[in-house]
Each structure stands twice: as C-alpha cells, then as structure tokens.
Motif scaffolding. Sequence first.
Motif, mmCIF file in Angstrom:
data_model
loop_
_atom_site.group_PDB
_atom_site.id
_atom_site.type_symbol
_atom_site.label_atom_id
_atom_site.label_comp_id
_atom_site.label_asym_id
_atom_site.label_seq_id
_atom_site.Cartn_x
_atom_site.Cartn_y
_atom_site.Cartn_z
ATOM 1 N N ALA A 176 0.788 -1.230 0.000
ATOM 2 C CA ALA A 176 0.000 0.000 0.000
ATOM 3 C C ALA A 176 0.826 1.289 0.000
ATOM 4 O O ALA A 176 0.366 2.306 -0.487
ATOM 5 C CB ALA A 176 -0.955 0.002 1.200
ATOM 6 N N GLY A 177 2.048 1.266 0.552
ATOM 7 C CA GLY A 177 2.802 2.516 0.639
ATOM 8 C C GLY A 177 2.001 3.554 1.397
ATOM 9 O O GLY A 177 1.509 3.303 2.492
ATOM 10 N N THR A 178 1.808 4.733 0.799
ATOM 11 C CA THR A 178 1.026 5.782 1.450
ATOM 12 C C THR A 178 -0.441 5.755 1.023
ATOM 13 O O THR A 178 -1.165 6.722 1.207
ATOM 14 C CB THR A 178 1.637 7.169 1.163
ATOM 15 O OG1 THR A 178 1.782 7.328 -0.254
ATOM 16 C CG2 THR A 178 2.993 7.309 1.819
ATOM 17 N N ALA A 179 -0.884 4.637 0.428
ATOM 18 C CA ALA A 179 -2.295 4.361 0.098
ATOM 19 C C ALA A 179 -2.813 5.159 -1.089
ATOM 20 O O ALA A 179 -4.025 5.358 -1.229
ATOM 21 C CB ALA A 179 -3.190 4.577 1.327
ATOM 22 N N GLY A 180 -1.934 5.584 -1.973
ATOM 23 C CA GLY A 180 -2.345 6.384 -3.127
ATOM 24 C C GLY A 180 -3.370 5.703 -4.016
ATOM 25 O O GLY A 180 -4.340 6.333 -4.462
ATOM 26 N N PHE A 181 -3.177 4.400 -4.309
ATOM 27 C CA PHE A 181 -4.116 3.687 -5.176
ATOM 28 C C PHE A 181 -5.500 3.589 -4.531
ATOM 29 O O PHE A 181 -6.527 3.791 -5.195
ATOM 30 C CB PHE A 181 -3.602 2.276 -5.477
ATOM 31 C CG PHE A 181 -2.713 2.198 -6.689
ATOM 32 C CD1 PHE A 181 -3.198 2.489 -7.953
ATOM 33 C CD2 PHE A 181 -1.378 1.820 -6.570
ATOM 34 C CE1 PHE A 181 -2.390 2.414 -9.079
ATOM 35 C CE2 PHE A 181 -0.559 1.734 -7.687
ATOM 36 C CZ PHE A 181 -1.059 2.026 -8.946
ATOM 37 N N LEU A 182 -5.547 3.259 -3.251
ATOM 38 C CA LEU A 182 -6.828 3.087 -2.567
ATOM 39 C C LEU A 182 -7.577 4.414 -2.489
ATOM 40 O O LEU A 182 -8.798 4.468 -2.682
ATOM 41 C CB LEU A 182 -6.596 2.522 -1.163
ATOM 42 C CG LEU A 182 -5.924 1.140 -1.102
ATOM 43 C CD1 LEU A 182 -5.670 0.737 0.342
ATOM 44 C CD2 LEU A 182 -6.773 0.085 -1.810
ATOM 45 N N ILE A 183 -6.865 5.491 -2.224
ATOM 46 C CA ILE A 183 -7.485 6.812 -2.125
ATOM 47 C C ILE A 183 -8.004 7.264 -3.484
ATOM 48 O O ILE A 183 -9.097 7.828 -3.601
ATOM 49 C CB ILE A 183 -6.489 7.821 -1.531
ATOM 50 C CG1 ILE A 183 -6.327 7.535 -0.027
ATOM 51 C CG2 ILE A 183 -6.941 9.260 -1.755
ATOM 52 C CD1 ILE A 183 -5.132 8.184 0.605
ATOM 53 N N ALA A 184 -7.243 6.994 -4.538
ATOM 54 C CA ALA A 184 -7.689 7.367 -5.887
ATOM 55 C C ALA A 184 -8.924 6.569 -6.295
ATOM 56 O O ALA A 184 -9.830 7.100 -6.949
ATOM 57 C CB ALA A 184 -6.557 7.147 -6.890
ATOM 58 N N ALA A 185 -8.965 5.291 -5.919
ATOM 59 C CA ALA A 185 -10.141 4.472 -6.225
ATOM 60 C C ALA A 185 -11.375 5.021 -5.510
ATOM 61 O O ALA A 185 -12.462 5.105 -6.094
ATOM 62 C CB ALA A 185 -9.890 3.021 -5.817
ATOM 63 N N ASP A 186 -11.204 5.412 -4.251
ATOM 64 C CA ASP A 186 -12.319 5.985 -3.500
ATOM 65 C C ASP A 186 -12.761 7.311 -4.114
ATOM 66 O O ASP A 186 -13.964 7.575 -4.224
ATOM 67 C CB ASP A 186 -11.901 6.184 -2.043
ATOM 68 C CG ASP A 186 -13.038 6.737 -1.192
ATOM 69 O OD1 ASP A 186 -14.079 6.055 -1.090
ATOM 70 O OD2 ASP A 186 -12.891 7.843 -0.637
ATOM 71 N N TYR A 212 -12.122 -1.018 1.137
ATOM 72 C CA TYR A 212 -10.694 -0.867 0.835
ATOM 73 C C TYR A 212 -9.827 -1.561 1.877
ATOM 74 O O TYR A 212 -10.095 -1.504 3.070
ATOM 75 C CB TYR A 212 -10.330 0.620 0.775
ATOM 76 C CG TYR A 212 -11.242 1.395 -0.145
ATOM 77 C CD1 TYR A 212 -11.086 1.331 -1.526
ATOM 78 C CD2 TYR A 212 -12.295 2.153 0.373
ATOM 79 C CE1 TYR A 212 -11.946 2.018 -2.374
ATOM 80 C CE2 TYR A 212 -13.159 2.833 -0.462
ATOM 81 C CZ TYR A 212 -12.974 2.763 -1.836
ATOM 82 O OH TYR A 212 -13.834 3.423 -2.679
ATOM 83 N N LEU A 213 -8.782 -2.195 1.386
ATOM 84 C CA LEU A 213 -7.855 -2.864 2.297
ATOM 85 C C LEU A 213 -6.455 -2.853 1.705
ATOM 86 O O LEU A 213 -6.247 -3.221 0.549
ATOM 87 C CB LEU A 213 -8.293 -4.318 2.535
ATOM 88 C CG LEU A 213 -7.394 -5.145 3.469
ATOM 89 C CD1 LEU A 213 -7.345 -4.525 4.860
ATOM 90 C CD2 LEU A 213 -7.896 -6.584 3.557
ATOM 91 N N GLY A 214 -5.501 -2.412 2.501
ATOM 92 C CA GLY A 214 -4.105 -2.427 2.089
ATOM 93 C C GLY A 214 -3.247 -3.094 3.141
ATOM 94 O O GLY A 214 -3.670 -3.288 4.281
ATOM 95 N N MET A 215 -2.035 -3.462 2.755
ATOM 96 C CA MET A 215 -1.062 -3.989 3.714
ATOM 97 C C MET A 215 0.278 -3.316 3.449
ATOM 98 O O MET A 215 0.667 -3.114 2.294
ATOM 99 C CB MET A 215 -0.943 -5.511 3.596
ATOM 100 C CG MET A 215 0.019 -6.115 4.627
ATOM 101 S SD MET A 215 -0.265 -7.889 4.908
ATOM 102 C CE MET A 215 -1.664 -7.824 6.026
ATOM 103 N N GLU A 216 0.947 -2.950 4.542
ATOM 104 C CA GLU A 216 2.234 -2.270 4.443
ATOM 105 C C GLU A 216 3.190 -2.853 5.471
ATOM 106 O O GLU A 216 2.825 -3.075 6.625
ATOM 107 C CB GLU A 216 2.051 -0.761 4.663
ATOM 108 C CG GLU A 216 3.335 0.038 4.774
ATOM 109 C CD GLU A 216 4.268 -0.145 3.576
ATOM 110 O OE1 GLU A 216 5.496 -0.257 3.814
ATOM 111 O OE2 GLU A 216 3.777 -0.184 2.432
ATOM 112 N N LEU A 217 4.418 -3.116 5.042
ATOM 113 C CA LEU A 217 5.421 -3.758 5.882
ATOM 114 C C LEU A 217 6.048 -2.802 6.893
ATOM 115 O O LEU A 217 6.369 -3.184 8.013
ATOM 116 C CB LEU A 217 6.513 -4.369 4.990
ATOM 117 C CG LEU A 217 7.689 -5.048 5.677
ATOM 118 C CD1 LEU A 217 7.225 -6.269 6.458
ATOM 119 C CD2 LEU A 217 8.747 -5.433 4.649
#
Length: 485
Positions: A176-186, A212-217
Amino acid sequence: MTTQDIVQKLWNLCDILRDDGINYSDYVTELVLLLFIKMEHENKESGLLQAHKLPDYAQWPEFTSRSGLNLLNHYKSSLLRLSQSTDPLIAAIYAEAQTSLKEPRHLEQLIKSLDSIDWFSAKQDGLGDLYEGLLEKNASETKSGAGQYFTPRPLIDSIVHLLQPQPGETIQDPAAGTAGFLIAADAYIRSKTDDYYDLTEKQRNFQRNKAYLGMELVSGTRRLALMNCLLHGMEGDDEGVVHLGNTLGSAGSGLPKSNVVLSNPPFGNAKGGGGPTRDDLTFATNNKQLAFLQHIVRHLKDGGRAAVVLPDNVLFESVVGTDIRRDLMDKCRLHTILRLPTGIFYAQGVKTNVLFFQKISQAATGSTQEIWVYDMRANAPKYGKRTPLTRGNFADFEACFGTDPLGQTTRIDQGISGRFRRFSRDWIASEKGDSLDIAWIKDEDTEDEADLPEPAVLAREAMDELNTAVVELEAILAELGQDEE
C-alpha cells in the motif's frame, strides 16, 4: 490560502528544522503526529465531531498553552501514552512514535505554524489534498528516499480511470505505501456517486469501512497511509484501511480475495527481512515482484481485475520467471501491457510497466489468447522536475485501451510504426519463449550516453540478476540432492 500555498508554507519549515538534524522524511512524520491532533481539534470546533477521540492530555490546547522544555517533555510523554492507547486506530497511528526534535523552540515553531493556517481554506480544497501535497514534495526530494513508495499521481489516476472501480466492490493494495491507489479508487467512486449521496446508508458504510484494504510492511509508512486515508474520509476496520504486515509472509496469506487489485510492489530482490516466507505460492522465488504477482493472482476473485506496476525484469526473467508468467497467462487473461517511460520513479534508470489482467480461475488454462502492448517509452520525453508527468501524457494510451475495464472494446493494431500493437499468445510462446519484454520501435536516444542509467543503478540491477541466478542454481542442486556438496 490555497492548498498549494499551505503545502509550501509547511514545507519551508523543514529548512528551519534541519538545524535540529531533521531530514525530510522525519519532518513529514513529525507533521503527521501533530496534524492528527490538530485535525481532531478543528473537527470538534466546527461541530463535525461530537466528542474527541483523543484523551484530554493530547488535545491541541494542551500543546499551544505550553512552551520550552515543559512543552517538549509533555509532547514526548503524550506520544508514548498515545502509542499505548486502547483505541486501535490511535495506537496504530502513534505506534513506536518518537519525536526527532531536540530543540523546544523548533516544536513551538511547528505548533505555531499549524495553528496559524487558515483551516477553513484548507478544508475547502480538502485536508487530504494538503497532506498528499506534502507526501509528493517528500517523494520528489530525492535525498529523502521517499520516492520508493510514492507512485506518481497521474499514473495512479489513469490506471483507476481505466479499471473503473464500482460501489460494492472490494479493492486491495498488498503493497500500500502511502495508500495512493486506494485513495484514488475511493475518489473515483465518490465522483460517480455524488460523494456517496447516491448510495444507501448501508452502501455508504460499506464504502467507508469495508471496501478498501491495504497492507504495508513498514510501520512508519503505514502511519503516513493511515493519516492519508483518514484525511480522505476512509476509516476502514478497527485497524484502519491499511494493516501492518508482510504480504509475502503469513499475514499476506490471510488477506481476503478482492474484486480489484491495484498495486506498485517494491522493486528488487529480498534481502534480510521482508522476503517471501509463504508456502501457499506456487513458485518459490526471492524476487519480490514475482512473489507479489503470485499473491495478486491468488487473491483476485474469479472475474476480478488488476493493474500492477512491475519492472522489466519481471517480463524477461528466465526459469522461475518464465513459469510465473505462464501461470499468469493460464489463470488470467493478460490483455494489456503499458511500457512506461523511464525517470518517473525515484531511481531514474528503473524501467517499469503496468500489467492489466482479469482473473479467470485458479484452475484455468489458456486464458490469455492475445496481449496488446502500448509503448510509451520509446522516443518519449525524459520526465523529471523540468518535464513533470501529467495525466494528459496518458490520453493516447487511454484512448487505445478503450472504455471497457476488461480491455474488451474493439482495438486497432497500429502496426510497426505505431505505439499500440497486438501479439498472439502463440507468437509470444514461439518467438519470445514467453518473455513479455516486447518492443518494436527504434528508440533514437538509446545510444545517448547521457540517458543511460547511473552506474549504481546498473550495478544494482546486475547484482539482483546474479542473486536470482544463484538462488535458482541452489534450488536445482537441492533437487538433484547435491546441495550439501
């Protein structure tokens, strides 16, 4: 003040704080810790919140009313107590949080600057836009190293526009990093539903908490992602939209299957922690992108669609790489590859692509019959600070891709002189040996030494290829029972 003005004002503060040994990444993290407290205060003052989520000791007036060592000590104490909060989201945002500030006057400057901002103007444009502006500033500052997890927003927006996420679908980013993809999808779904007003209350709750669901290490990066999501009105479950964990470990195997996967997995081979430790992936590899690709295929629902940013080595790597590509083309309909220009990520020499595919089923074979390739790389401008990448740069590709998110609209092969071409599965197997590194346009700048990657980048790529070869040879020896010799 416009959002851009506020971003610049906050960013200029970093130059002052560098006297305290603060680098750009630490500065953005420091802002996050204070921005959440300030945001809660503003929302309460404006009536958006009935009650504070934060305890009394961590409310904004507790910081503006103090100065000197009293302020710095209270701030340090508050961070520690917040990290132990019983509220899982607050505990996640402040997990392992420590201030890098040593001078009380620098903390006072930060607080005064946040206090002096015209927050009404900021809210008009969106606090989320302000925060993303800071992340983009951080990513473009090469010394910060943050570009490794910041995918350019024009690329993200183009990908989301083509995949057309819908209300009610589950959308996942396993890196997810800083969640850019998930935020753009929303943002895309909000734009199509009058900011959710066209949805029922049940549908709105699903979008806010379950879609929405992301995972970040990395916990620090996850902190940035959680704040980014909250500022964009995305709450997620008790742990937030982005969970902390290793997608290539047991945490990743527990992620649910999703309708849509959007991701830009980390580049390079696994060294030390963070490597693949899962036993449910079909092919063992220490190449993180190849492992992530297998995760994405496995965690797509049948009929689901994905767009994944991957470096060139995924397209041509031999042995296990070839096996994984064949597996992808069996289980999924890989319909489009976009060859991206160089220079749009932090490592200028990294060559990347976007793979667009639809999952048929885990047991399917022969799902890919043809692949369309768009070459945006050959004879392209050298993108960077002087020539920034914009959404307009993707207009021709989007027109060629078509209006169907599965790439099933009528397409035109532009021939050897064009940028968009069709290649049959049989041709890829017989002529390319299932390599997907397909190029046909002669790049007039390929022999220009000034455009070659930096020596360090070339050395890193060579090291990655050698490490991969060693691992593959060790696996062969193990199969032959010669590993001890």
